[in-house]
Scaffold this motif. Structure first.
Motif, PDB file in Angstrom:
ATOM      1  N   ALA A 298       0.992  -1.167   0.236  1.00  0.00           N
ATOM      2  CA  ALA A 298      -0.595  -0.102  -0.186  1.00  0.00           C
ATOM      3  C   ALA A 298       0.890   1.219  -0.133  1.00  0.00           C
ATOM      4  N   GLN A 299       2.010   1.179   0.469  1.00  0.00           N
ATOM      5  CA  GLN A 299       2.677   2.117   0.899  1.00  0.00           C
ATOM      6  C   GLN A 299       3.450   2.501  -0.645  1.00  0.00           C
ATOM      7  N   ARG A 300       3.668   1.447  -1.387  1.00  0.00           N
ATOM      8  CA  ARG A 300       4.460   1.164  -2.336  1.00  0.00           C
ATOM      9  C   ARG A 300       2.805   1.979  -3.947  1.00  0.00           C
ATOM     10  N   MET A 301       2.115   1.913  -3.147  1.00  0.00           N
ATOM     11  CA  MET A 301       1.266   2.473  -4.340  1.00  0.00           C
ATOM     12  C   MET A 301       0.972   4.126  -4.135  1.00  0.00           C
ATOM     13  N   THR A 302       1.334   4.361  -3.119  1.00  0.00           N
ATOM     14  CA  THR A 302       1.373   5.937  -3.002  1.00  0.00           C
ATOM     15  C   THR A 302       2.614   6.543  -3.649  1.00  0.00           C
ATOM     16  N   ARG A 303       3.540   5.951  -3.595  1.00  0.00           N
ATOM     17  CA  ARG A 303       4.513   6.459  -4.412  1.00  0.00           C
ATOM     18  C   ARG A 303       4.586   7.010  -5.176  1.00  0.00           C
ATOM     19  N   THR A 304       5.084   8.156  -5.620  1.00  0.00           N
ATOM     20  CA  THR A 304       4.946   9.276  -6.698  1.00  0.00           C
ATOM     21  C   THR A 304       7.099   8.361  -7.293  1.00  0.00           C
ATOM     22  N   ILE A 305       6.823   8.286  -8.907  1.00  0.00           N
ATOM     23  CA  ILE A 305       8.143   7.775  -9.294  1.00  0.00           C
ATOM     24  C   ILE A 305       8.523   8.954 -10.350  1.00  0.00           C
ATOM     25  N   PRO A 306       8.879   9.267  -9.567  1.00  0.00           N
ATOM     26  CA  PRO A 306      10.320  11.026 -10.725  1.00  0.00           C
ATOM     27  C   PRO A 306      10.186  10.258 -12.370  1.00  0.00           C
ATOM     28  N   ALA A 307       9.924  10.894 -13.169  1.00  0.00           N
ATOM     29  CA  ALA A 307       9.230  10.981 -14.769  1.00  0.00           C
ATOM     30  C   ALA A 307      11.202  10.554 -15.235  1.00  0.00           C
ATOM     31  N   ALA A 308      12.060  11.084 -14.513  1.00  0.00           N
ATOM     32  CA  ALA A 308      13.473  10.625 -15.423  1.00  0.00           C
ATOM     33  C   ALA A 308      13.945   9.206 -15.240  1.00  0.00           C
ATOM     34  N   ALA A 309      13.035   8.531 -14.294  1.00  0.00           N
ATOM     35  CA  ALA A 309      13.757   6.848 -13.622  1.00  0.00           C
ATOM     36  C   ALA A 309      12.611   6.974 -14.450  1.00  0.00           C
ATOM     37  N   TRP A 310      11.561   6.573 -15.112  1.00  0.00           N
ATOM     38  CA  TRP A 310      10.904   6.455 -16.214  1.00  0.00           C
ATOM     39  C   TRP A 310      11.522   6.205 -17.432  1.00  0.00           C
ATOM     40  N   ASP A 311      12.052   7.588 -17.701  1.00  0.00           N
ATOM     41  CA  ASP A 311      13.120   8.369 -19.141  1.00  0.00           C
ATOM     42  C   ASP A 311      14.309   6.946 -19.081  1.00  0.00           C
ATOM     43  N   GLU A 312      14.946   6.830 -17.905  1.00  0.00           N
ATOM     44  CA  GLU A 312      16.159   5.814 -18.058  1.00  0.00           C
ATOM     45  C   GLU A 312      15.675   4.695 -17.961  1.00  0.00           C
ATOM     46  N   ILE A 313      14.419   4.534 -17.572  1.00  0.00           N
ATOM     47  CA  ILE A 313      13.806   2.385 -18.483  1.00  0.00           C
ATOM     48  C   ILE A 313      13.652   3.122 -19.539  1.00  0.00           C
ATOM     49  N   GLN A 314      13.404   3.599 -20.023  1.00  0.00           N
ATOM     50  CA  GLN A 314      12.780   3.768 -21.782  1.00  0.00           C
ATOM     51  C   GLN A 314      13.563   3.588 -21.951  1.00  0.00           C
TER      52      GLN A 314
END
Length: 319
Positions: A298-314
């Motif tokens: 439930a704590q994970r569900m509320t976290r905001t993932i920085p856009a830069a993380a998704w950019d690096e993954i992509q």
């Protein structure tokens, strides 16, 4: 039998998968089951998924008993059809199917219209409910696939049209079978197990394109790939698809953990949120056994993932 709510079905972004309430791989105590469902409700989870397959009815019974104290109109519940439960020999256990329960009940494949309707009625009895919101045809690739598609799906669609359920779909780990189901034009949802995760996307690419084209929603499950993405520190003996993870996947999981760390989150945080980035994905359901696991997720569900993380993954996916 009361009719389902006629309003459009809106799935919460996160849900509670109840396979562990059926003693998946090991016993779940009554106290653990109590605590997990209570913690899920307290955390705001309002989507619960179960199936006759999970502990040959134990998951449905346990979940129904524990939801009985909560207002029915406040949550969405799904169960599945395709396996009828019938008396078994009672001489051993069900561990060959992965559940630590006696074999006094066994499964019988049946995707006929009569079988689908009987499965629905028997699930309502085990759950102690007058209605469920969603019915999924369960694991058609493991049973009579053609019967599931040619008889089971039209039967489910008729049940939806009769007002017995609000939505129908198919749950499977086989993206090709799900793609065939979507193309029938009969279903509202697919439950996709393990094929669209932070670690794995290729197998589901065509399926997700078809889901968007046909306006079919996706419930993503097994987003930790059977454990490989469940811990930030990836151990050498981590599991993938219920077996030992191969070396190249261990390496990739550790690369992803490094990206997470650079952006102030964890590998499981990324795993939970990743599927929701796709326009077809409506919900992520997580299997949870204990109150501690529920609170952690439930704590994970509320976290905001920085856009830069998704950019690096992509950027890494494009290598």
């Amino acid at each position: 039998m009361t009719s389902p709510d006629p309003s459009p079905l809106v799935l919460p972004e996160f849900g509670f998968g109840a396979a562990q309430l059926g003693n998946l791989f090991r016993e779940t105590t009554e106290e653990e089951a109590d605590g997990a469902v209570r913690a899920a409700w307290e955390a705001g989870l309002r989507y619960f998924d179960t199936a006759p397959h999970y502990g040959v009815g134990l998951s449905e019974r346990r979940l129904g008993e524990r939801l009985a104290g909560y207002p029915r109109e406040e949550y969405v519940i799904s169960t599945k059809v395709g396996r009828l439960l019938r008396p078994g020999p009672g001489t051993g256990d069900d561990m060959d199917s992965g559940f630590a329960v006696p074999d006094d009940v066994v499964r019988q494949w049946d995707f006929s219209e009569a079988g689908v309707r009987r499965s629905h009625a028997e699930s309502l009895e085990r759950l102690g409910l007058t209605r469920v919101d969603i019915l999924f045809a369960h694991d058609p690739e493991e049973g009579p696939t053609e019967q599931a598609l040619s008889e089971g799906l039209p039967a489910l669609a008729r049940m939806r049209d009769e007002g017995l359920v609000r939505a129908v779909g198919v749950g499977s780990k086989d993206a090709d079978v799900l793609t065939r189901a979507v193309r029938t034009g009969l279903i509202d949802l697919v439950m996709l197990s393990g094929r669209y995760t932070l670690l794995e996307q290729d197998a589901s690419r065509e399926l997700l394109e078809e889901c968007v084209r046909h306006d079919v929603g996706v419930v993503a499950v097994s987003v930790f790939n059977s454990g490989l993405l469940a811990r930030h520190e990836v151990p050498d003996d981590a599991h993938y698809e219920y077996g030992d993870a191969p070396a190249h996947l261990l390496e990739r999981a550790r690369e992803l953990a490094g990206i997470a760390e650079r952006h102030g989150v964890t590998l499981p945080d990324l795993a939970v949120h990743f599927p929701l980035r796709h326009p077809a994905v409506r919900s992520v359901a997580l299997g949870m056994r204990t109150a501690e696991q529920v609170r952690s997720n439930a704590q994970r569900m509320t976290r905001t993932i920085p856009a830069a993380a998704w950019d690096e993954i992509q950027a890494g996916l494009g290598r």
